[in-house]
Motif scaffolding. Structure first.
Motif, PDB file in Angstrom:
ATOM      1  N   GLY A 193       0.807  -1.215   0.000  1.00 48.43           N
ATOM      2  CA  GLY A 193       0.000   0.000   0.000  1.00 48.43           C
ATOM      3  C   GLY A 193       0.838   1.263   0.000  1.00 48.43           C
ATOM      4  O   GLY A 193       0.589   2.196  -0.773  1.00 48.43           O
ATOM      5  N   CYS A 194       1.839   1.309   0.846  1.00 49.95           N
ATOM      6  CA  CYS A 194       2.680   2.508   0.920  1.00 49.95           C
ATOM      7  C   CYS A 194       3.565   2.648  -0.314  1.00 49.95           C
ATOM      8  O   CYS A 194       3.848   3.771  -0.738  1.00 49.95           O
ATOM      9  N   ALA A 195       3.993   1.549  -0.898  1.00 51.95           N
ATOM     10  CA  ALA A 195       4.773   1.635  -2.127  1.00 51.95           C
ATOM     11  C   ALA A 195       3.918   2.207  -3.255  1.00 51.95           C
ATOM     12  O   ALA A 195       4.391   3.039  -4.048  1.00 51.95           O
ATOM     13  N   PHE A 196       2.662   1.812  -3.313  1.00 53.63           N
ATOM     14  CA  PHE A 196       1.749   2.346  -4.317  1.00 53.63           C
ATOM     15  C   PHE A 196       1.518   3.842  -4.106  1.00 53.63           C
ATOM     16  O   PHE A 196       1.586   4.630  -5.048  1.00 53.63           O
ATOM     17  N   ILE A 197       1.252   4.228  -2.866  1.00 50.43           N
ATOM     18  CA  ILE A 197       1.017   5.642  -2.558  1.00 50.43           C
ATOM     19  C   ILE A 197       2.269   6.462  -2.840  1.00 50.43           C
ATOM     20  O   ILE A 197       2.197   7.548  -3.431  1.00 50.43           O
ATOM     21  N   ALA A 198       3.433   5.957  -2.446  1.00 50.77           N
ATOM     22  CA  ALA A 198       4.679   6.680  -2.691  1.00 50.77           C
ATOM     23  C   ALA A 198       4.926   6.830  -4.187  1.00 50.77           C
ATOM     24  O   ALA A 198       5.383   7.889  -4.646  1.00 50.77           O
ATOM     25  N   GLY A 199       4.631   5.811  -4.956  1.00 51.09           N
ATOM     26  CA  GLY A 199       4.791   5.898  -6.408  1.00 51.09           C
ATOM     27  C   GLY A 199       3.903   6.964  -7.023  1.00 51.09           C
ATOM     28  O   GLY A 199       4.336   7.731  -7.896  1.00 51.09           O
ATOM     29  N   MET A 200       2.668   7.045  -6.557  1.00 46.55           N
ATOM     30  CA  MET A 200       1.755   8.074  -7.067  1.00 46.55           C
ATOM     31  C   MET A 200       2.224   9.471  -6.671  1.00 46.55           C
ATOM     32  O   MET A 200       2.195  10.399  -7.480  1.00 46.55           O
ATOM     33  N   ILE A 201       2.667   9.634  -5.436  1.00 48.97           N
ATOM     34  CA  ILE A 201       3.124  10.945  -4.968  1.00 48.97           C
ATOM     35  C   ILE A 201       4.395  11.365  -5.708  1.00 48.97           C
ATOM     36  O   ILE A 201       4.553  12.540  -6.065  1.00 48.97           O
ATOM     37  N   ILE A 202       5.290  10.424  -5.967  1.00 48.94           N
ATOM     38  CA  ILE A 202       6.504  10.750  -6.722  1.00 48.94           C
ATOM     39  C   ILE A 202       6.142  11.196  -8.135  1.00 48.94           C
ATOM     40  O   ILE A 202       6.722  12.148  -8.662  1.00 48.94           O
ATOM     41  N   THR A 203       5.166  10.538  -8.744  1.00 50.38           N
ATOM     42  CA  THR A 203       4.708  10.947 -10.074  1.00 50.38           C
ATOM     43  C   THR A 203       4.145  12.367 -10.036  1.00 50.38           C
ATOM     44  O   THR A 203       4.459  13.191 -10.910  1.00 50.38           O
ATOM     45  N   LEU A 204       3.325  12.669  -9.044  1.00 48.27           N
ATOM     46  CA  LEU A 204       2.771  14.016  -8.910  1.00 48.27           C
ATOM     47  C   LEU A 204       3.860  15.050  -8.641  1.00 48.27           C
ATOM     48  O   LEU A 204       3.809  16.171  -9.153  1.00 48.27           O
ATOM     49  N   LYS A 205       4.864  14.672  -7.878  1.00 51.00           N
ATOM     50  CA  LYS A 205       5.976  15.573  -7.569  1.00 51.00           C
ATOM     51  C   LYS A 205       6.773  15.884  -8.828  1.00 51.00           C
ATOM     52  O   LYS A 205       7.151  17.038  -9.058  1.00 51.00           O
ATOM     53  N   ILE A 206       7.014  14.902  -9.668  1.00 49.62           N
ATOM     54  CA  ILE A 206       7.740  15.126 -10.922  1.00 49.62           C
ATOM     55  C   ILE A 206       6.947  16.059 -11.825  1.00 49.62           C
ATOM     56  O   ILE A 206       7.511  16.978 -12.438  1.00 49.62           O
ATOM     57  N   ARG A 207       5.632  15.858 -11.902  1.00 52.43           N
ATOM     58  CA  ARG A 207       4.786  16.762 -12.701  1.00 52.43           C
ATOM     59  C   ARG A 207       4.858  18.189 -12.172  1.00 52.43           C
ATOM     60  O   ARG A 207       4.919  19.145 -12.937  1.00 52.43           O
ATOM     61  N   LEU A 208       4.825  18.332 -10.851  1.00 54.71           N
ATOM     62  CA  LEU A 208       4.882  19.652 -10.240  1.00 54.71           C
ATOM     63  C   LEU A 208       6.213  20.334 -10.544  1.00 54.71           C
ATOM     64  O   LEU A 208       6.247  21.524 -10.870  1.00 54.71           O
ATOM     65  N   ILE A 209       7.298  19.595 -10.453  1.00 55.03           N
ATOM     66  CA  ILE A 209       8.615  20.166 -10.737  1.00 55.03           C
ATOM     67  C   ILE A 209       8.699  20.612 -12.193  1.00 55.03           C
ATOM     68  O   ILE A 209       9.217  21.692 -12.501  1.00 55.03           O
ATOM     69  N   LYS A 210       8.166  19.790 -13.116  1.00 53.77           N
ATOM     70  CA  LYS A 210       8.170  20.175 -14.531  1.00 53.77           C
ATOM     71  C   LYS A 210       7.331  21.426 -14.765  1.00 53.77           C
ATOM     72  O   LYS A 210       7.702  22.286 -15.555  1.00 53.77           O
ATOM     73  N   GLU A 211       6.204  21.520 -14.053  1.00 55.67           N
ATOM     74  CA  GLU A 211       5.337  22.695 -14.198  1.00 55.67           C
ATOM     75  C   GLU A 211       6.032  23.957 -13.687  1.00 55.67           C
ATOM     76  O   GLU A 211       5.956  25.012 -14.304  1.00 55.67           O
ATOM     77  N   ILE A 212       6.726  23.849 -12.570  1.00 56.24           N
ATOM     78  CA  ILE A 212       7.447  24.993 -12.011  1.00 56.24           C
ATOM     79  C   ILE A 212       8.574  25.424 -12.940  1.00 56.24           C
ATOM     80  O   ILE A 212       8.781  26.620 -13.170  1.00 56.24           O
ATOM     81  N   LYS A 213       9.306  24.454 -13.497  1.00 59.01           N
ATOM     82  CA  LYS A 213      10.374  24.788 -14.440  1.00 59.01           C
ATOM     83  C   LYS A 213       9.822  25.452 -15.685  1.00 59.01           C
ATOM     84  O   LYS A 213      10.433  26.352 -16.255  1.00 59.01           O
ATOM     85  N   GLY A 214       8.648  25.018 -16.136  1.00 56.07           N
ATOM     86  CA  GLY A 214       8.004  25.612 -17.297  1.00 56.07           C
ATOM     87  C   GLY A 214       7.556  27.041 -17.039  1.00 56.07           C
ATOM     88  O   GLY A 214       7.567  27.881 -17.946  1.00 56.07           O
ATOM     89  N   MET A 215       7.163  27.350 -15.815  1.00 59.36           N
ATOM     90  CA  MET A 215       6.741  28.698 -15.469  1.00 59.36           C
ATOM     91  C   MET A 215       7.916  29.664 -15.427  1.00 59.36           C
ATOM     92  O   MET A 215       7.752  30.854 -15.704  1.00 59.36           O
ATOM     93  N   GLN A 216       9.098  29.168 -15.116  1.00 57.86           N
ATOM     94  CA  GLN A 216      10.265  30.031 -14.995  1.00 57.86           C
ATOM     95  C   GLN A 216      10.813  30.454 -16.350  1.00 57.86           C
ATOM     96  O   GLN A 216      11.503  31.452 -16.441  1.00 57.86           O
TER      97      GLN A 216
END
Length: 60
Positions: free
Chosen positions: A36-59
């Motif tokens: 369960g935690c591996a699944f949740i961590a995988g989803m959160i890591i995916t969301l974190k990567i998307r967020l980082i890409k979005e922030i880099k795109g805004m800059q």
């Protein structure tokens, strides 16, 4: 921008908690918690990567 930084910090906290829970679950042989935690961590890591890409795109 401040909301995105706060969201990034929140993601980091969740990932850290998942790692701690996985560590304890492996020691106690609770494999359902590991899965369960591996699944949740995988989803959160995916969301974190998307967020980082979005922030880099805004800059740019």
């Amino acid at each position: 921008m401040g909301k995105k930084v706060a969201l990034n910090v929140f993601y980091n906290i969740i990932i850290f908690l998942c790692i701690v829970i996985i560590w304890n679950a492996v020691e106690k042989s609770r494999w359902e918690f590991v899965l369960g935690c591996a699944f949740i961590a995988g989803m959160i890591i995916t969301l974190k990567i998307r967020l980082i890409k979005e922030i880099k795109g805004m800059q740019k």
